[in-house]
Write a protein that holds these residues in place. Sequence first.
Motif, PDB file in Angstrom:
ATOM      1  N   ASN A 219       0.797  -1.229   0.000  1.00 11.59           N
ATOM      2  CA  ASN A 219       0.000   0.000   0.000  1.00 11.59           C
ATOM      3  C   ASN A 219       0.827   1.275   0.000  1.00 11.59           C
ATOM      4  O   ASN A 219       0.669   2.133  -0.871  1.00 11.59           O
ATOM      5  N   VAL A 220       1.719   1.409   0.965  1.00 14.75           N
ATOM      6  CA  VAL A 220       2.357   2.701   1.219  1.00 14.75           C
ATOM      7  C   VAL A 220       3.371   3.068   0.142  1.00 14.75           C
ATOM      8  O   VAL A 220       3.315   4.165  -0.442  1.00 14.75           O
ATOM      9  N   ILE A 221       4.313   2.176  -0.138  1.00 16.09           N
ATOM     10  CA  ILE A 221       5.376   2.523  -1.094  1.00 16.09           C
ATOM     11  C   ILE A 221       4.822   2.750  -2.504  1.00 16.09           C
ATOM     12  O   ILE A 221       5.172   3.745  -3.153  1.00 16.09           O
ATOM     13  N   PRO A 222       3.943   1.874  -3.036  1.00 13.29           N
ATOM     14  CA  PRO A 222       3.395   2.165  -4.376  1.00 13.29           C
ATOM     15  C   PRO A 222       2.700   3.526  -4.444  1.00 13.29           C
ATOM     16  O   PRO A 222       2.836   4.242  -5.456  1.00 13.29           O
ATOM     17  N   ALA A 223       1.980   3.907  -3.391  1.00 12.64           N
ATOM     18  CA  ALA A 223       1.303   5.210  -3.403  1.00 12.64           C
ATOM     19  C   ALA A 223       2.314   6.350  -3.349  1.00 12.64           C
ATOM     20  O   ALA A 223       2.150   7.376  -4.035  1.00 12.64           O
ATOM     21  N   MET A 224       3.382   6.188  -2.575  1.00 17.23           N
ATOM     22  CA  MET A 224       4.375   7.250  -2.451  1.00 17.23           C
ATOM     23  C   MET A 224       5.222   7.405  -3.704  1.00 17.23           C
ATOM     24  O   MET A 224       5.669   8.503  -4.031  1.00 17.23           O
ATOM     25  N   VAL A 225       5.454   6.303  -4.432  1.00 20.76           N
ATOM     26  CA  VAL A 225       6.223   6.384  -5.686  1.00 20.76           C
ATOM     27  C   VAL A 225       5.566   7.370  -6.652  1.00 20.76           C
ATOM     28  O   VAL A 225       6.243   8.117  -7.370  1.00 20.76           O
TER      29      VAL A 225
END
Length: 417
Positions: A219-225
């Motif tokens: 969830n977090v890393i894909p959204a932040m990318v």
Amino acid sequence: MRVVAMIMAGGEGTRLSVLSEKRAKPSVPFAGKFRIIDFTLSNCVNSGIFDVGVLTQYRPHSLNDHIGIGKPWDLDRARGGVRLLQPYQGRNDESWYRGTSDAIYQNLNYIQERRADLVIILSGDHIYKMDYNTIIATHIRQQCDLTVGVMEVPLDETDRFGIMTTDETDRIVEFTEKPKNRDKGNLASMGIYVFNADVLIKRLSEGSDDKPRIDFGKNVIPAMVAEDRVYAHRFSGYWVDVGTIQSYWETSIQLLDPALDFDLYDQGWVIRTRSEERPPVKVGPQARVGQSIVCNGCMIRGTVERSVLSPGVYVSPGAVVRDSVVMNDTWIGPGAVLDRVIVDKQVVIGAGARVGFGDDLTVPNARQPDKLNTGISVIGKSAHIPPGISVGRNVVINADRDTEDFPGGDVASGETI
């Protein structure tokens, strides 16, 4: 700049079979006298990071006893130090940790109390030595919101990791969790993340049913990318995930290789642990020990070849321990033979018993075929193996089994007791 480390240590470690039945995966003994989490804790201290939170959940008692107030790691401090962070019930929606980022979210108050500028999030179940100042320097130099520690892995292993795709400046342009196709490159996430504290708090607080923030990789890393400055920091040293029986056994035996690029005896980067006071190793007149790690308190009166013995192991006259990992205070009876076996603590191997017997290494365990299929047998904590029996390959003996649990005597390959 104030850096706080958060170590994820609540994993069940189901792929380690009976080794993690009574303890969390980071608490599993490794390399004789250590626990798996000792390597991450020592990396923090050796990197000058003394604000450390350890997030526990699954069977935390062994881990709590091991870490205590953190004295072996110089973390018993009035300011900073180590704190064990368990899930708790509160007036809001606190509950069991649902994933890696949810565990951090439920402990944001700890990060805020520490007035952190940077938060480094680490896994407590990997074997490696790393100066975290190098990834922090990359983070500051690139003016990142998030920096991910990565390393190159063989293409045929990319489906075991989160894979990063980067541009020419190492900015991450795509993150794929355990890709089935081999077309996303081979830069694997090491589970090491450096966040600006304000960005971490903001992103985790955005969670909703539509945009869950439960797991960093999913969830977090894909959204932040897509929205933030996310860069990769490349690591080229020794790093192993000992999360399976095969990798745990292989890595343990690799430690015996003098050519291995991983030095447990490096005084410049000491791996610290909670040690018990034990007498020195005693080797009897008929004993033979070759290419092995033997810890304090062991008494060797038989033969030990290419094996790792934790403190307090007794090897009786005529016994042979070969290509095996034997944990604390195990007693191996006269004439017993262990071959490609992992033995948990306080096990009794009866006289003349043969464990890891036969040539049928490829007969998988009937109940756990995906975990035990390479000829390694595993014996759980405090089990008693009757004298004189034969135990085949890929066998699981569960914890606390006694002689009456073996009514048929011999145990065929692939069986579970």
